[in-house]
Write an enzyme that holds these catalytic residues in place. Structure first.
Site, PDB file in Angstrom:
ATOM      1  N   HIS A   1      35.589   7.516  16.361  1.00  0.00           N
ATOM      2  CA  HIS A   1      36.563   8.559  16.690  1.00  0.00           C
ATOM      3  C   HIS A   1      37.617   8.008  17.661  1.00  0.00           C
ATOM      4  CE1 HIS A   1      37.566  12.869  17.891  1.00  0.00           C
ATOM      5  NE2 HIS A   1      38.101  12.159  18.875  1.00  0.00           N
ATOM      6  N   GLU A   2      37.143   7.400  18.744  1.00  0.00           N
ATOM      7  CA  GLU A   2      38.076   6.880  19.752  1.00  0.00           C
ATOM      8  C   GLU A   2      38.900   5.724  19.214  1.00  0.00           C
ATOM      9  OE1 GLU A   2      38.865   8.330  22.497  1.00  0.00           O
ATOM     10  OE2 GLU A   2      37.352   9.849  22.132  1.00  0.00           O
TER      11      GLU A   2
HETATM   12 ZN   LIG Z   1      39.630  12.516  20.236  1.00  0.00          ZN
END
Ligand SMILES: [Zn+2]
Length: 371
Positions: free
Chosen positions: A63-64
């Site tokens: 996600h990051e």
């Molecule tokens: Zn995020």
């Protein structure tokens, strides 16, 4: 704690991450997995729980990384990614240049989580149709569901969540004022945080369910982060274009290096109404800085026998700038434990900047804005 580097982006983890990995593993092994797939041994539950918890953090990292890689595509530098108690943080060094860049960077993370969720759910269905053990399917479905939750939660339009960035991009595009859009997004963040805390308390009181505590914690985190973000946005707005010489106190009082602490307290601190003094040697060179903090460390009985030269912060450790440097750039570079900045022109000391000087500049600028 540095874990490694992915595509040139350092990945770090805080120790608090271990607590949450432990907690997730425990709750998976003792509650969720036995509920989802009955009839396995304790060992089997624990081994699957460990793998599932690790998969969850790998998904957080993806996600990051998605935010960071999209940002980098637009030439925005990413300093690092840190995983901690409540998820991940990408530290991005500059702001996106346009609303559409901002929107894409913001959406990249939730899109990745959503993709993992959809992929996981599909794999779960296919695996269970082909007779893969129920425990394995349960782990995959759990990971998929938590990623779905992550995508949805992050899309709530409240800064500092990803949805807050989306809101900011939309408002920015509509009104053409990025700062105003950013402040509105942090306000939405604050309201959302209050709602979370209230819901959490209600759940705790009405149902005495411990998960209410989790909501309170989450709300508290969003509240703190949105406040910090708003303060930072205001500072950036208020100090835009301000030069060091605009805020500095010119020609500060200096202290001769051969004085003792007693002299400095009596003749300088009490008489000059300042709390920090550059220290100057016999040849007129600035050798360091002494503040009330260093003086306070010296016990009363030793003040007359301790030289100011023994307690000062050496000049090499004191941040310095030129009068026409842009203040925000100077403040952004590096740590400044004492919050003091010495100003030199052609090697001569011409001023000092203290936190009070900066607060005053911010307060003065705030008068120009009605919000
Ligand atoms: Zn995020």
């Amino acid at each position: 704690m540095r874990l490694g580097t992915i595509r040139g982006i350092p990945i770090k983890a805080q120790w608090s991450l271990l607590v949450i990995v432990g907690l997730i593993t425990w709750s998976l092994a003792e509650a969720s997995l036995p509920e989802l797939a009955e009839g396995y041994t304790t060992l089997e539950y624990w081994v699957s729980a460990i793998f599932t918890a690790l998969a969850f953090f790998a998904a957080l990292l993806v996600h990051e990384l998605s935010h960071s890689l999209v940002a980098r595509q637009y030439g925005i530098r990413v300093r690092d990614i840190t995983l901690w108690l409540l998820g991940g943080i990408s530290r991005i060094e500059e702001e996106p240049a346009t609303p559409s860049q901002e929107l894409r960077v913001a959406l990249a993370g939730p899109a990745a989580s959503l993709a993992i969720a959809v992929g996981g759910l599909a794999a779960g269905f296919i695996f269970s149709a082909f007779g893969v053990p129920r425990l394995v399917v349960a782990c995959i479905v759990w990971t998929a569901s938590i990623n779905l939750l992550l995508a949805v939660f992050n899309l709530v339009p409240a800064a500092p969540l990803d949805g807050g960035r989306v809101l900011r991009a939309i408002l920015w595009r509509r009104h053409g004022d990025r700062t105003r859009a950013a402040i509105s997004a942090t306000r939405a963040g604050r309201n959302f945080a209050f709602a979370l805390v209230t819901l959490g308390f209600l759940e705790l009181v009405l149902t005495s369910n411990a998960s209410g505590l989790w909501l309170v914690l989450l709300g508290w985190f969003v509240l703190t982060a949105s406040r910090a973000e708003e303060a930072q946005i205001r500072t950036t707005r208020d100090l835009a274009g301000v030069r060091v010489e605009d805020v500095m106190t010119p020609d500060p009082w200096t202290v001769p290096a051969d004085l003792n602490v007693d002299d400095v307290l009596r003749d300088y601190v009490l008489k000059r109404h300042c709390s920090s003094f550059p220290v100057v040697d016999g040849a007129g060179h600035v050798t360091g800085l002494v503040t009330l903090r260093q003086l306070r460390f010296v016990p009363a009985s030793k003040r007359s026998s301790t030289g100011v030269a023994d307690v000062l912060i050496p000049i090499s450790d004191v941040p310095h700038a030129a009068p026409n440097d842009v203040l925000l750039d100077v403040l952004r570079t590096g740590r400044n434990p004492e919050g003091r900045l010495l100003v030199f022109r052609n090697g001569h000391l011409v001023g000092i900047v203290s936190p009070t000087d900066i607060t005053r500049a911010i307060s003065a600028a705030e008068l120009a804005y009605a919000d």
